[in-house]
Design an enzyme around this catalytic site. Structure first.
Site, PDB file in Angstrom:
ATOM      1  CE  LYS A 209      -3.490   2.037   2.168  1.00 13.40           C
ATOM      2  NZ  LYS A 209      -4.038   2.193   3.084  1.00 13.40           N
ATOM      3  NE  ARG A 219      -5.772   9.741   3.457  1.00 11.52           N
ATOM      4  CZ  ARG A 219      -4.515   9.725   3.012  1.00 11.52           C
ATOM      5  NH1 ARG A 219      -3.533  11.143   3.343  1.00 11.52           N
ATOM      6  NH2 ARG A 219      -3.638   8.974   2.470  1.00 11.52           N
ATOM      7  CE  LYS A 231      -3.529   8.093   6.279  1.00 15.67           C
ATOM      8  NZ  LYS A 231      -4.164   7.456   6.290  1.00 15.67           N
ATOM      9  CD  GLU A 247       5.778  -4.213   4.095  1.00 12.55           C
ATOM     10  OE1 GLU A 247       5.289  -5.014   4.182  1.00 12.55           O
ATOM     11  OE2 GLU A 247       6.382  -2.827   4.732  1.00 12.55           O
ATOM     12  CE  LYS A 262      -6.072   1.681  -0.808  1.00 12.70           C
ATOM     13  NZ  LYS A 262      -6.761   1.633   0.802  1.00 12.70           N
ATOM     14  CB  SER A 288     -11.211   7.028  -3.613  1.00 12.94           C
ATOM     15  OG  SER A 288      -9.887   7.605  -2.780  1.00 12.94           O
ATOM     16  CE1 TYR A 327     -15.531   3.509  -2.769  1.00 13.45           C
ATOM     17  CE2 TYR A 327     -13.225   3.812  -3.781  1.00 13.45           C
ATOM     18  CZ  TYR A 327     -13.790   3.598  -2.960  1.00 13.45           C
ATOM     19  OH  TYR A 327     -12.693   3.500  -1.569  1.00 13.45           O
TER      20      TYR A 327
HETATM   21  C1  PBG Z   1      -6.806   4.179   5.271  1.00 10.31           C
HETATM   22  C2  PBG Z   1      -7.595   3.881   4.083  1.00 10.31           C
HETATM   23  C3  PBG Z   1      -6.904   4.105   3.437  1.00 10.31           C
HETATM   24  C4  PBG Z   1      -7.680   3.558   1.551  1.00 10.31           C
HETATM   25  C5  PBG Z   1      -8.248   2.039   2.565  1.00 10.31           C
HETATM   26  N1  PBG Z   1      -8.188   2.526   3.474  1.00 10.31           N
HETATM   27  C6  PBG Z   1      -6.377   5.623   3.090  1.00 10.31           C
HETATM   28  C7  PBG Z   1      -5.398   6.291   3.120  1.00 10.31           C
HETATM   29  O1  PBG Z   1      -4.769   5.087   3.458  1.00 10.31           O
HETATM   30  O2  PBG Z   1      -4.920   7.272   3.812  1.00 10.31           O
HETATM   31  C8  PBG Z   1      -7.527   4.812   0.397  1.00 10.31           C
HETATM   32  C9  PBG Z   1      -9.433   3.891  -0.196  1.00 10.31           C
HETATM   33  C10 PBG Z   1      -9.376   5.165  -1.211  1.00 10.31           C
HETATM   34  O3  PBG Z   1      -8.485   6.125  -1.763  1.00 10.31           O
HETATM   35  O4  PBG Z   1     -10.433   4.732  -1.880  1.00 10.31           O
HETATM   36  N2  PBG Z   1      -6.766   2.827   6.001  1.00 10.31           N
END
Ligand code: PBG
Length: 338
Positions: A209, A219, A231, A247, A262, A288, A327
């Site tokens: 990720k 968010r 992050k 990982e 992701k 997203s 989505y």
């Molecule tokens: C956080 C989480 C995130 C997403 C899924 N789980 C956002 C982040 O890490 O800040 C993002 C998914 C998306 O953008 O559709 N645990």
């Protein structure tokens, strides 16, 4: 054509040698014979946002998506199942007054997510319910882990994540999906689940990720942006692909049942490498920001929505993903059945 002496001209020889891949594309039936990748509704997983109120609340940066009440969630699940989408992931929008620095709300047995899991499994036992493990929706700091002195604590966070995973398993979740990127969390969660007798509950690990700007609209949807910093000390550097394999090796050894990459679209090479290095099922998350881009261009009439969405999903499948979180899951499933 041979000349008067029965000898091919040079031009004829060239014609004989030319390779004609277009023969394999000459009709839809022939193209279907040679199609290497298939995209079908069973490959799609539907992420949904839920809230603890009435009605649905639209999300400005994700037109077509909304925060759903529990009632609306059940209707959405029914629709998804009828369209051939058999799995959903739940993301909760948590009221500010329930957020805290330690994220206790994440493992309250009567919290929003456990109630949603019970409602879904009660009504649709066959639905695959996937739950997110991470503290960001519950954290007053907007981070996936516990914050102390500006740092994200690893081991202290993993302890809370285990409580959260157990709470979700007790409510009936089929698949627990840790998206927090803390070290060692897959092994710790596996151990916790097994000790409590949940040996059948699966772990879908967010293995690679990335610290991505494509999570912006998500968010907004959960009001979960970090209150300070970013992050990058836990999510991966977008520049790194080999590190994804490290990982991957860890998640496999810790007992993950499935691994995830992701975001998806900008990381197709990572999906491909992970696919080559593991025998586990691979998931990819069209996040997203990818959704927002496709939707915005389509709404402007700049792209043809159905065709670009299906092409983007096919590309993710071709790279090596078995399943795709998107989505667009319901919409894509409807298009695929037309
Ligand atoms: C956080 C989480 C995130 C997403 C899924 N789980 C956002 C982040 O890490 O800040 C993002 C998914 C998306 O953008 O559709 N645990």
């Amino acid at each position: 054509m041979p000349d008067a002496y029965g000898v091919d001209t040079l031009a004829d020889l060239m014609m004989d040698l030319i390779s004609r891949p277009r023969r394999n594309r000459k009709s839809e039936a022939i193209r279907a014979f040679h199609r290497e990748t298939v995209l079908a509704p069973q490959h799609l997983v539907y992420p949904v946002f839920i809230h603890d109120g009435k009605g649905t609340q639209p999300i400005a940066s994700m037109p077509g998506c909304a925060r759903l009440s529990l009632e609306a969630l059940l209707a959405e699940a029914e629709g998804a199942l009828s369209e051939g989408v058999s799995a959903m992931v739940l993301f909760p929008a948590i009221a500010d007054e329930l957020k805290s620095s330690q994220g206790e709300e994440a493992y309250r047995a009567d919290g929003l997510v456990p109630r949603a899991i019970r409602a879904l499994k009660n009504r649709f036992p066959e639905l695959i319910v996937v739950t997110d493990v991470a503290l960001d929706p519950y954290s007053s700091d907007g981070h996936d882990g516990i914050v102390q002195g500006g740092k994200i604590l690893n081991d202290e966070t993993v302890e809370v994540l285990c409580k959260q995973a157990l709470c979700q398993a007790q409510a009936g979740a089929d698949i627990i999906a840790p998206s927090d990127m803390m070290d060692g969390r897959v092994a710790a969660i596996r151990d916790t689940l097994d000790d409590a007798g949940f040996t059948d509950v699966s772990i879908l690990s967010y293995t690679a990720k990335y610290a991505s700007a494509f999570y912006g609209p998500f968010r907004d949807a959960l009001d979960s942006a970090p209150k300070f910093g970013d992050k990058k000390t836990y999510q991966m550097d977008p520049a790194n692909a080999r590190e994804a394999l490290r990982e991957l090796a860890l998640d496999e050894s810790e007992g993950a049942d499935m691994v995830m990459v992701k975001p998806a679209g900008p990381y197709l090479d990572v999906i491909h490498r992970v696919r080559e290095y593991t025998t586990l099922p691979v998931a990819a998350y069209q996040v997203s920001g990818e959704y927002a881009m496709l939707k915005a261009a389509s709404q402007n009439g700049w792209l043809e929505e159905k065709r670009v969405v299906l092409e983007s999903l096919l590309g993710i499948r071709r790279a090596g993903a078995d399943v795709i979180l998107t989505y667009y899951a319901r919409q894509a499933a409807r298009w695929l059945r037309q």
